[in-house]
Design a protein around this motif. Structure first.
Motif, PDB file in Angstrom:
ATOM      1  N   HIS A 186       0.758  -3.518   4.483  1.00 11.01           N
ATOM      2  CA  HIS A 186       0.361  -2.565   3.445  1.00 11.01           C
ATOM      3  C   HIS A 186      -0.113  -3.262   2.182  1.00 11.01           C
ATOM      4  N   ILE A 210      -0.161   7.484   2.271  1.00 10.40           N
ATOM      5  CA  ILE A 210      -1.494   8.076   2.099  1.00 10.40           C
ATOM      6  C   ILE A 210      -1.785   8.406   0.637  1.00 10.40           C
ATOM      7  N   LYS A 237      -8.610   4.442   7.837  1.00  6.75           N
ATOM      8  CA  LYS A 237      -7.197   4.832   7.808  1.00  6.75           C
ATOM      9  C   LYS A 237      -7.037   6.225   8.390  1.00  6.75           C
ATOM     10  N   LEU A 262     -12.737   1.950   4.197  1.00  9.29           N
ATOM     11  CA  LEU A 262     -11.316   1.722   4.443  1.00  9.29           C
ATOM     12  C   LEU A 262     -10.555   3.043   4.545  1.00  9.29           C
ATOM     13  N   ASP A 263     -10.846   3.968   3.643  1.00  4.67           N
ATOM     14  CA  ASP A 263     -10.180   5.272   3.683  1.00  4.67           C
ATOM     15  C   ASP A 263     -10.536   6.027   4.962  1.00  4.67           C
ATOM     16  N   ASN A 288       3.851   7.809   6.064  1.00  6.41           N
ATOM     17  CA  ASN A 288       2.521   8.190   5.587  1.00  6.41           C
ATOM     18  C   ASN A 288       2.568   9.284   4.526  1.00  6.41           C
ATOM     19  N   LEU A 331      -2.495   5.146  -1.190  1.00 12.62           N
ATOM     20  CA  LEU A 331      -3.807   4.589  -0.876  1.00 12.62           C
ATOM     21  C   LEU A 331      -4.932   5.384  -1.540  1.00 12.62           C
ATOM     22  N   PHE A 380     -11.349  10.832   3.883  1.00 16.94           N
ATOM     23  CA  PHE A 380     -10.132  10.585   4.664  1.00 16.94           C
ATOM     24  C   PHE A 380      -9.938  11.649   5.739  1.00 16.94           C
ATOM     25  N   TRP A 440      -3.615  -4.384   2.451  1.00 15.78           N
ATOM     26  CA  TRP A 440      -4.554  -3.260   2.305  1.00 15.78           C
ATOM     27  C   TRP A 440      -4.801  -2.976   0.826  1.00 15.78           C
TER      28      TRP A 440
END
Length: 215
Positions: A78, A140, A105, A101-102, A136, A143, A25, A81
């Motif tokens: 969201h 975050i 993002k 995906l991470d 976020n 996620l 990330f 996701w």
């Protein structure tokens, strides 16, 4: 005592996943910020015009009364996701896609904040703090937890099906799905921040940004 032992065991089993996902990330954030420097003059001007129009719209109250619609849109985005992470988690080939995906993002956040700061200096940082940061702060971690849980389940699934062929999948699957459901509940709060709090804060700072953008 039992909860502390459970948490300690959980972190012992998943710490490597969290470190790996965190690095992916952060790498995405850095990559997104660096991408700002790769923009051409035409691309920078196009984005600047878009931002100028957006700041003007916010200042004129374009977001007033749009809370319900914005909430549905944010929550829908969201939850899709999270659903995608869940689907990848129950597939054998999903692990690398979860990492992608991470990374993406991180790229989105890094590019957004990097462009705002690089173009508008401290005023851009202020706008990022009121628009990007609040939701976020919750989104975050949610996620990352979902990603780690999905990766752990994928690894368990691979071991169960192709290596040891031992152990039931029902309990790990229910834990995995339960984490996703709990995350979906938290996303209600994230969508609420984006729909009701962020617009108010953005309207507060846009007068300063209008003088910079020349709108």
């Amino acid at each position: 005592m039992l909860k502390s032992r459970t948490l300690e065991l959980y972190m012992k089993e998943h710490l490597s996943f969290y470190i790996f996902v965190g690095v992916v990330f952060v790498t995405g954030v850095v990559f997104g910020a660096v991408m700002v420097n790769a923009l051409s003059i035409e691309q920078r001007e196009e984005i600047a015009r878009y931002l100028g129009n957006f700041f003007s719209s916010v200042h004129q109250g374009a977001l007033d009364g749009e809370g319900a619609g914005s909430f549905r849109e944010a929550f829908g985005m969201h939850i899709k996701w999270i659903l995608l992470i869940w689907l990848l988690g129950i597939s054998v080939i999903g692990l690398p896609l979860i990492l992608i995906l991470d990374f993406l993002k991180g790229v989105l956040i890094g590019f957004t904040v990097g462009y705002m700061v690089g173009t508008l200096s401290w005023k851009g940082l202020l706008f990022a703090l009121v628009s990007v940061v609040p939701p976020n702060l919750v989104l975050i971690p949610v996620l990352l937890v979902c990603s780690v849980t999905a990766m752990a389940f994928t690894v368990h699934l691979v071991k169960n099906r192709f290596i040891s062929r031992q152990g039931a999948l029902y309990e790990p699957f229910m834990r995995f799905t339960g984490t996703m459901v709990g995350s979906a509940v938290l996303l209600v709060g994230v969508a609420g921040l984006e729909a009701y709090l962020s617009p108010v804060m953005m309207k507060w700072v846009t007068p300063m940004l209008l003088t910079v953008s020349g709108s």
